[in-house]
Design a protein around this motif. Structure first.
Motif, PDB file in Angstrom:
ATOM      1  N   ASP B 157      44.188  48.554  39.146  1.00 50.00           N
ATOM      2  CA  ASP B 157      45.014  48.659  40.197  1.00 50.00           C
ATOM      3  C   ASP B 157      45.477  48.241  41.570  1.00 50.00           C
ATOM      4  OD1 ASP B 157      47.306  51.124  38.001  1.00 50.00           O
ATOM      5  OD2 ASP B 157      46.545  48.485  37.459  1.00 50.00           O
ATOM      6  N   LEU B 158      43.695  48.018  41.346  1.00 52.44           N
ATOM      7  CA  LEU B 158      43.520  48.069  42.771  1.00 52.44           C
ATOM      8  C   LEU B 158      43.006  46.523  43.163  1.00 52.44           C
ATOM      9  CD1 LEU B 158      41.229  50.832  43.339  1.00 52.44           C
ATOM     10  CD2 LEU B 158      43.580  50.696  43.935  1.00 52.44           C
ATOM     11  N   ASP B 159      43.139  46.070  44.806  1.00 52.29           N
ATOM     12  CA  ASP B 159      42.704  44.732  44.574  1.00 52.29           C
ATOM     13  C   ASP B 159      41.290  45.186  45.082  1.00 52.29           C
ATOM     14  OD1 ASP B 159      43.258  42.327  47.726  1.00 52.29           O
ATOM     15  OD2 ASP B 159      41.908  42.346  46.017  1.00 52.29           O
ATOM     16  N   VAL B 160      40.337  44.202  45.220  1.00 56.48           N
ATOM     17  CA  VAL B 160      38.854  44.391  45.186  1.00 56.48           C
ATOM     18  C   VAL B 160      38.021  43.183  45.885  1.00 56.48           C
ATOM     19  CG1 VAL B 160      38.403  46.077  43.038  1.00 56.48           C
ATOM     20  CG2 VAL B 160      38.457  43.061  42.887  1.00 56.48           C
ATOM     21  N   THR B 161      39.380  42.589  45.986  1.00 62.49           N
ATOM     22  CA  THR B 161      38.701  41.581  47.052  1.00 62.49           C
ATOM     23  C   THR B 161      38.300  41.986  48.510  1.00 62.49           C
ATOM     24  OG1 THR B 161      40.061  39.759  46.582  1.00 62.49           O
ATOM     25  CG2 THR B 161      38.175  39.734  45.694  1.00 62.49           C
TER      26      THR B 161
END
Lengths: 184, 175
Positions: B157-161
């Motif tokens: 559920d997290l943005d990893v960029t």
């Protein structure tokens, strides 16, 4: 997990965001590190920079290294090394110091200390951590882990009360510490 | 290795700063090399101008598979007026002896006025990979706004960029 034996230990990554700084003569800076393994303390090294100049006067600096442990509110000197640097050319040089006593540094928290003085117009610098300006307007909370001794000295006291250390961020705290390499 | 008195992800002040997302959470990893009693966490902050009170709710998360679980939390505030100061967090939600390994810290900032402040970090403004790192979770940021630390959150559920997802704020834990 058993801790490994180290061949070398450095407090900062060599070449990673290091810049030349000229510590105040007579200042004693201390910062905390974690040794992830044990190491036989043999040699300690710093990186110095002698600035270019149209002069033939030798550039000299005196450098000291101290290894402290902390028990409660007291820092205790466990080992030390000192030496002088002389150069007449513009260059970056390693300066290596031999320890005053053999020691097997155990894993865990230790405090690395340095003293520095130069007599020539500040043309000798130490490679230290790089920072925009450091923290200068409020010290950190909790027990001491980084700062500068409140008194002027070129020698390492056998013991220092942490209350006599200016914490980083507070007045006299300072934010720059030299690159230090310890080898077995 | 004996119980640590302190642990830090960088041994000195670092040379970079990152601007945190205000009102959402950035999760960053930290290797804890041996056991340490969680008592105080210090972060260096900087504000170029303008008076403001910066509040941080810091969550301490463990990771199992692809799920982050809240193990503890701290909070604190600092008044900034164009200066560099340490934000010191105490008063953990519960006593904890952190065990060795990889932990994740969730940073939820809020300010009394403008959000013009930065956190001393090992990040770089150009450290903005276009593609995601797909070999394990190494940090990420929530995309939704929130005012509370979630008790658990899936890393999917997290943005990893982006620089906010890969930020590495300088943190010092003291026992």
């Amino acid at each position: 997990m058993a801790a490994a034996r180290l061949n070398v230990f450095d407090n900062l990554q060599l070449g990673h965001m290091l810049e030349e700084q000229r510590p105040t003569n007579g200042s004693l800076g201390i910062h905390a590190v974690v040794f992830p393994g044990s190491i036989s303390f043999n040699t300690v090294a710093f990186l110095l920079s002698a600035a270019s100049a149209s002069q033939s006067t030798a550039r000299t600096a005196s450098l000291g290294f101290g290894l402290y442990s902390r028990n409660g509110a007291t820092l205790s000197l466990a080992n030390s090394a000192s030496g002088s640097f002389t150069n007449t050319a513009s260059a970056v040089s390693w300066m290596t110091l031999a320890t005053s006593a053999t020691q097997d540094i155990t894993p865990g928290n230790w405090y690395l200390a340095f003293t520095f003085s130069t007599s020539q117009d500040g043309r000798v610098s130490l490679f230290c951590n790089s920072a925009f300006s450091g923290v200068a307007d409020a010290a950190y909370g909790g027990p001491f882990f980084r700062g500068h001794y409140s008194a002027t000295t070129n020698a390492f006291p056998a013991s220092i009360a942490t209350s006599d250390m200016n914490k980083e961020g507070g007045t006299g705290g300072g934010s720059f510490h030299p690159y230090i390499l310890i080898s077995a | 290795m004996p119980q640590l008195d302190f642990e830090m992800n960088y041994p000195t002040i670092a040379a970079s700063r990152f601007t945190p997302n205000s009102g959402s959470i950035t999760f960053c990893p930290m290797q804890i090399r041996d056991s340490i009693s969680l008592n105080t966490v210090n972060l260096p902050l900087y504000s170029p101008s303008g008076a403001k009170t910066v509040t941080l709710r810091l969550g301490v998360y463990s990771i199992t598979g692809s799920s982050l679980s809240l193990a503890n939390s701290l909070s604190g505030s600092v008044d900034l007026v164009g200066d560099d100061k340490y934000l010191s967090l105490t008063a953990t939600s519960s006593a904890q002896n952190m065990t060795p390994g990889t932990w994740f810290f969730g940073l939820l900032f809020s300010t009394s006025s403008n959000s013009n402040f930065t956190v001393n970090a090992m990040s770089h403004s150009r450290f903005n990979a276009e593609n995601a790192f797909n070999f394990g979770f190494i940090g990420g940021a929530m995309t939704a706004s929130t005012s509370a630390l979630p008790s658990s959150i899936a890393t999917s559920d997290l943005d990893v960029t982006g620089t906010d997802a890969l930020a590495a704020p300088v943190m010092i834990i003291s026992a």
